[in-house]
Design a protein around this motif. Structure first.
Motif: not given
Length: 615
Positions: A260-263
């Motif tokens: 995901n974007q957070r990762k």
């Protein structure tokens, strides 16, 4: 006192790496380019910091080589600020944040010309923080929209909240190639935050579409911090530092890596973790220098006492308590930081475990807060002399104000870490039994560690219980808001307990009787000071008896008396000299040194020097 004991302390404080990792940095700072220069305005001071940064760069191995050895990077963070606090900021932004990001995510053949330029220390700002978002970098709004027809990104600042904030963009006559964090948008999709290499200025003016305005002046540090914004600036596709976070296929379509974007955001911000250790290195270095200067001055500074008028102020127990406690805290934070550095360097790259993130974050917050207090105490105990920049301590205080905020504001960072610990299912969730205080010596390091661990575990249990309480109707935020201060205390207690363990282990590892005895006394003073800070809590839970609570003040006084013969040995272990710091009050004869600095010569000055100061 023996030099072998001081050498042993140096070994412990620098983790056995002083000669191969630190000494040449110490020697480099003796160069005349680092001599104090009076009368500079903020712009002149900032330009001098750039000159000194280039001098450091020219004398050392390349930035790429330094990045390859984290211990060397941490040492580079530790030393230059002792003679110029602004130089530290420039070097760390370039070496760790900017060039480190380029090497990790953009070390490709098609970027070789730009990477080589950065390796030469042509200035490279790092632009992540935005005016409206502060520490919340993940929410930044500067955008880089991909244009497939020209194979360029259009970099744009949508509004004032998205202006890049605090980056070094004010000196337009310095060539600047910046790492800019922006939201990558391609094919109508927002792929999250990625780093880009962007030309900011060519050494004569800002590049087309780039705008900058200087921030207001800061005390002491004359760097060119500014607000920077972009008006549809074209950035070549190759300047995207995508690393393993994604890339363009042969069909010209951008595809992000799995996850995901957070990762991906955390991967893009990977230099923050070593950056926190760099910040702590600068903080503990400044703390050691402050204690060194204050104690050398205290030995010479004469004052009145009953029946005599020529007593060195260090003989007063009140002065000892302030400065010896500062000395103990400085040793504790240095050894805690060494522990965090060892754990960081031993961990697999790009896969830092949660426990390491917790340790580094707690170390950064605790060490910078502790050194802020240490430096303030040292400045105050030096009287009016502590105010002058030439005596260094006041400048270190300004540095620490920035370090508390850098690489994650301390309170936000510690709260985030506390939340993660509380949400985790650690094996030590259940508190151990409270240590029995009866018959225990308040100087016993084992007892003090056990007391601190019990408090840490009890605070963790209390916080987890509060968060799990479903007896009342409330939102997650309301539950966390009611628990956050307990969480902050728990995270701080973990750092203090770990620091005391590190200090106790150093005492056990000492190779001379003198260094072992000195470290044993520091361990007791630091541990007792911390337990005394929350004596009411310990008394209420039966960890201390009423008699022990009343005994704490007498014990700390007695520890100061016992420490006095070891003070020079302990400060000599810092590897500092008056010649390096160039602070008049740290000189062997501070009166003569101060006269020479001020030009106060003549008969009256000579008499004053002969009689000594009576203050």
């Amino acid at each position: 006192m023996t030099s072998s004991a001081s050498a042993d302390l140096t070994r412990l404080l620098f983790d056995g790496r002083y000669e191969q990792t630190h000494k040449d940095l110490h020697d480099l700072l003796l160069d005349p380019v680092f001599d104090p220069r009076e009368g500079l305005d903020m712009t002149g001071a900032g330009k001098l910091a750039y000159e000194r940064s280039r001098a450091v760069h020219g004398a050392l191995e390349s930035p790429r080589e330094i990045l390859a050895d984290p211990w060397r990077l941490f040492a580079l963070a530790e030393w230059p600020s002792l003679v110029d606090v602004s130089t530290f900021s420039l070097l760390m932004v370039h070496y760790n944040l900017a060039f480190g990001t380029v090497v990790e995510h953009g070390d490709r053949e098609d970027l070789k010309d730009l990477v080589d330029e950065l390796d030469r220390l042509d200035s490279c700002p790092y632009m992540a923080t935005e005016l409206g978002y502060g520490n919340n970098v993940a929410a930044l709004r500067t955008e880089a929209v991909y244009d497939p027809e020209t194979e360029t990104f259009v970099l744009n600042t949508p509004d004032a909240l998205a202006q890049k904030y605090m980056s070094y963009s004010g000196f337009q006559d310095v060539p600047k190639l910046a790492v800019v964090m922006a939201r990558l948008k391609a094919d109508g999709k927002d792929h999250g935050v990625f780093p880009f290499l962007v030309r900011i200025s060519d050494g004569t003016k800002l590049c087309e579409g780039v705008h900058a305005a200087p921030c207001p002046e800061k005390p002491v540090q004359g760097l060119d911090n500014g607000l920077t914004w972009f008006d549809h600036v074209r950035v070549p596709r190759r300047n995207l530092l995508h690393g393993d976070m994604g890339g363009f296929g042969e069909d010209g379509v951008f595809r992000p890596a799995s996850g995901n974007q957070r990762k991906r955001f955390l991967r893009a911000m990977s230099r923050i973790l070593p950056g926190r250790l760099c910040v702590s290195s600068a903080a503990t270095g400044a703390g050691r220098a402050s204690v060194y200067i204050a104690l050398r001055y205290a030995v010479q500074r004469l004052t009145n006492a009953p029946g005599r008028n020529d007593l060195p102020v260090i003989e007063y127990r009140s002065h000892q308590l302030a400065l010896f406690t500062a000395l103990a805290r400085t040793y504790a934070m240095t050894l805690l930081l060494n522990h965090a550095k060892r754990e960081f360097t031993a961990a697999p790259q790009n896969a830092a475990p949660a426990e390491l993130n917790h340790l580094v974050s707690i170390t950064k917050a605790l060490s910078t807060w502790e050194m802020t207090d240490v430096i303030a105490v040292c400045r105050e105990r030096c009287g009016a002399q502590g105010i002058f920049s030439v005596n260094r301590i006041a400048d270190y205080g300004s540095l620490l104000q920035g370090l508390v905020t850098a690489e994650g504001d301390n309170q936000v960072l510690l709260a985030t870490t506390a939340g993660q610990i509380i949400a985790g299912g650690e094996a030590d969730a259940e508190p151990s039994a409270a240590p029995d205080p009866h018959g225990r010596d308040l100087r016993d390091a084992g007892f003090l560690v056990a007391a601190l661990r019990h408090r840490e575990q009890e605070l963790l249990r209390r916080a987890r219980t509060a968060m799990a309480d479903d007896s009342v109707d409330r939102t997650y935020f309301e539950a966390w808001n009611a628990t956050i201060n307990t969480g902050l205390e728990m995270a701080r207690a973990r750092g203090v307990r770990t620091a005391l363990e590190c200090l106790s282990e150093a005492a056990a590892a000492a190779r001379t009787e003198e260094s072992r005895a000195a470290l044993g006394l520091l361990t007791a003073l630091y541990g007792l000071t911390e337990v005394g800070r929350d004596a009411g809590w310990y008394l209420a839970r039966g960890v201390l008896t009423a008699g022990q609570v009343e005994e704490i003040a007498d014990q700390t006084d007695a520890l100061c008396a016992d420490l006095l013969p070891y003070v020079k040995t302990l400060t000599d272990g810092f590897g500092l000299t008056p010649e390096l710091l160039r602070a008049p009050i740290a000189a062997d004869d501070y009166v003569t040194a101060f006269q020479e600095r001020t030009g106060a010569h003549g008969p009256a000055a000579a008499r004053s020097a002969a009689e000594g100061e009576r203050s």
